[in-house]
Scaffold this active site. Sequence first.
Site, PDB file in Angstrom:
ATOM      1  N   ASN A  10       0.871  -1.181   0.000  1.00 57.87           N
ATOM      2  CA  ASN A  10       0.000   0.000   0.000  1.00 57.87           C
ATOM      3  C   ASN A  10       0.906   1.230   0.000  1.00 57.87           C
ATOM      4  O   ASN A  10       1.563   1.507   0.998  1.00 57.87           O
ATOM      5  CB  ASN A  10      -0.880  -0.048   1.268  1.00 57.87           C
ATOM      6  CG  ASN A  10      -1.674   1.224   1.474  1.00 57.87           C
ATOM      7  OD1 ASN A  10      -1.745   2.085   0.599  1.00 57.87           O
ATOM      8  ND2 ASN A  10      -2.287   1.344   2.641  1.00 57.87           N
ATOM      9  N   TRP A  11       0.922   1.925  -1.121  1.00 55.31           N
ATOM     10  CA  TRP A  11       1.849   3.061  -1.252  1.00 55.31           C
ATOM     11  C   TRP A  11       1.303   4.339  -0.613  1.00 55.31           C
ATOM     12  O   TRP A  11       1.966   5.373  -0.610  1.00 55.31           O
ATOM     13  CB  TRP A  11       2.184   3.311  -2.731  1.00 55.31           C
ATOM     14  CG  TRP A  11       2.919   2.182  -3.394  1.00 55.31           C
ATOM     15  CD1 TRP A  11       3.303   0.989  -2.830  1.00 55.31           C
ATOM     16  CD2 TRP A  11       3.357   2.117  -4.759  1.00 55.31           C
ATOM     17  NE1 TRP A  11       3.950   0.201  -3.753  1.00 55.31           N
ATOM     18  CE2 TRP A  11       3.991   0.867  -4.946  1.00 55.31           C
ATOM     19  CE3 TRP A  11       3.274   2.995  -5.844  1.00 55.31           C
ATOM     20  CZ2 TRP A  11       4.548   0.478  -6.169  1.00 55.31           C
ATOM     21  CZ3 TRP A  11       3.819   2.606  -7.072  1.00 55.31           C
ATOM     22  CH2 TRP A  11       4.447   1.372  -7.220  1.00 55.31           C
ATOM     23  N   LYS A  12       0.068   4.268  -0.121  1.00 48.17           N
ATOM     24  CA  LYS A  12      -0.567   5.416   0.552  1.00 48.17           C
ATOM     25  C   LYS A  12      -0.425   6.690  -0.293  1.00 48.17           C
ATOM     26  O   LYS A  12      -0.492   6.635  -1.513  1.00 48.17           O
ATOM     27  CB  LYS A  12       0.003   5.581   1.961  1.00 48.17           C
ATOM     28  CG  LYS A  12      -0.119   4.299   2.779  1.00 48.17           C
ATOM     29  CD  LYS A  12       0.055   4.509   4.246  1.00 48.17           C
ATOM     30  CE  LYS A  12       0.001   3.170   4.948  1.00 48.17           C
ATOM     31  NZ  LYS A  12       0.049   3.288   6.386  1.00 48.17           N
ATOM     32  N   HIS A  95      -9.367   0.545   5.337  1.00 46.99           N
ATOM     33  CA  HIS A  95      -8.049   0.757   5.957  1.00 46.99           C
ATOM     34  C   HIS A  95      -8.237   1.627   7.200  1.00 46.99           C
ATOM     35  O   HIS A  95      -9.083   2.517   7.228  1.00 46.99           O
ATOM     36  CB  HIS A  95      -7.106   1.424   4.954  1.00 46.99           C
ATOM     37  CG  HIS A  95      -5.690   1.444   5.446  1.00 46.99           C
ATOM     38  ND1 HIS A  95      -5.241   2.398   6.333  1.00 46.99           N
ATOM     39  CD2 HIS A  95      -4.651   0.618   5.213  1.00 46.99           C
ATOM     40  CE1 HIS A  95      -3.967   2.147   6.608  1.00 46.99           C
ATOM     41  NE2 HIS A  95      -3.584   1.074   5.952  1.00 46.99           N
ATOM     42  N   GLU A  97      -6.720   4.058   8.283  1.00 46.49           N
ATOM     43  CA  GLU A  97      -6.643   5.513   8.051  1.00 46.49           C
ATOM     44  C   GLU A  97      -7.969   6.025   7.494  1.00 46.49           C
ATOM     45  O   GLU A  97      -8.365   7.165   7.765  1.00 46.49           O
ATOM     46  CB  GLU A  97      -5.455   5.817   7.132  1.00 46.49           C
ATOM     47  CG  GLU A  97      -4.137   5.637   7.887  1.00 46.49           C
ATOM     48  CD  GLU A  97      -2.974   5.145   7.063  1.00 46.49           C
ATOM     49  OE1 GLU A  97      -3.001   5.275   5.830  1.00 46.49           O
ATOM     50  OE2 GLU A  97      -2.023   4.613   7.669  1.00 46.49           O
ATOM     51  N   GLU A 167      -5.038  -5.646  10.638  1.00 43.73           N
ATOM     52  CA  GLU A 167      -4.035  -4.610  10.874  1.00 43.73           C
ATOM     53  C   GLU A 167      -4.321  -3.927  12.213  1.00 43.73           C
ATOM     54  O   GLU A 167      -5.130  -2.976  12.262  1.00 43.73           O
ATOM     55  CB  GLU A 167      -4.081  -3.570   9.753  1.00 43.73           C
ATOM     56  CG  GLU A 167      -3.857  -4.156   8.385  1.00 43.73           C
ATOM     57  CD  GLU A 167      -3.351  -3.099   7.414  1.00 43.73           C
ATOM     58  OE1 GLU A 167      -2.238  -3.275   6.908  1.00 43.73           O
ATOM     59  OE2 GLU A 167      -4.047  -2.098   7.199  1.00 43.73           O
ATOM     60  N   GLY A 173       2.548   1.768  10.917  1.00 42.09           N
ATOM     61  CA  GLY A 173       3.436   2.919  10.771  1.00 42.09           C
ATOM     62  C   GLY A 173       4.139   3.317  12.054  1.00 42.09           C
ATOM     63  O   GLY A 173       4.729   4.384  12.142  1.00 42.09           O
ATOM     64  N   SER A 213       3.687  -2.639  10.344  1.00 40.49           N
ATOM     65  CA  SER A 213       5.142  -2.624  10.472  1.00 40.49           C
ATOM     66  C   SER A 213       5.801  -3.942  10.056  1.00 40.49           C
ATOM     67  O   SER A 213       6.741  -4.409  10.704  1.00 40.49           O
ATOM     68  CB  SER A 213       5.558  -2.215  11.893  1.00 40.49           C
ATOM     69  OG  SER A 213       5.054  -0.915  12.184  1.00 40.49           O
ATOM     70  N   GLY A 234       2.892  -1.265   4.371  1.00 39.99           N
ATOM     71  CA  GLY A 234       2.843   0.167   4.102  1.00 39.99           C
ATOM     72  C   GLY A 234       4.236   0.717   3.853  1.00 39.99           C
ATOM     73  O   GLY A 234       4.771   0.681   2.743  1.00 39.99           O
ATOM     74  N   GLY A 235       4.859   1.204   4.917  1.00 34.67           N
ATOM     75  CA  GLY A 235       6.159   1.871   4.796  1.00 34.67           C
ATOM     76  C   GLY A 235       7.196   1.080   4.010  1.00 34.67           C
ATOM     77  O   GLY A 235       7.889   1.627   3.140  1.00 34.67           O
TER      78      GLY A 235
END
Length: 250
Positions: A10-12, A95, A97, A167, A173, A213, A234-235
């Site tokens: 997921n490149w957000k 998600h 977020e 998640e 993150g 993470s 993610g990151g």
Amino acid sequence: MTRPYYIAGNWKMHKTRAEAAELAVALVDQLKDGKHKYLVAPGFTLLETVAPIVKGTNIRLGAQNCAAEEQGAHTGEVSVLQLKDLGVQTVILGHSERRHIYKEDDALINKKLKLALAHGFEVILCIGELLEEREAGKAEAVCETQTVKGLEGVAVADLGRIVIAYEPVWAIGTGKTATPEDADAIHAFVRGVIAKLYGQAAAEAIIIQYGGSVKPENAAQLMAKENIDGALVGGAALKAGAFVPIAKFG
Ligand code: PEP
């Protein structure tokens, strides 16, 4: 039953078109001999750039959200028709977020999910508890509610196009990862929820990714757990140097 591993990035809200193209080209090259199922979910403005790069490869194209309506007067939203037109195959919904920053509730997520399924997409439904919910002993209850409400009205025949991503919000993150044991316990619990809703065969077949993470250093231990069938990253999905070792864990 052996479920395929499914590793998604997921490149957000990161990357320009040039940066996205560079990463996609690197992933296509470095994952071409990868044994698992893969997906990248770039931001909406990057989809048209990334689509031709991943087309025909072993990397699926995902979007990070979609509108709850098919089309119409919905300023700032992106419709399933527009996503289909770009070659998107999978939509990530719910998600944390979206749930916690943009206040999407289970009913809205369920509406989006049913619309995405009706248009032929695969859906990655994200679930997971907040830190205070975990500390209050409510992790399972939260995940059960999000699963049951997220899947309301979904037929068993469509469950093959549903992936669940567990998640825990406190692990996203933050650099804090759930222990493989804690994550596996929730995955097993969620599989039990699916069994109650759809029967044992459906529960055994459904892919449940872990997200929070995930890094090259912890991917293999997480993936070794019986109920962890992949990762939503993610990151570490933003650099081929981190995503590829996760995608080729073990
Ligand atoms: C995510 O955004 O789905 C996620 C798991 O992020 P990170 O890997 O950065 O924790």
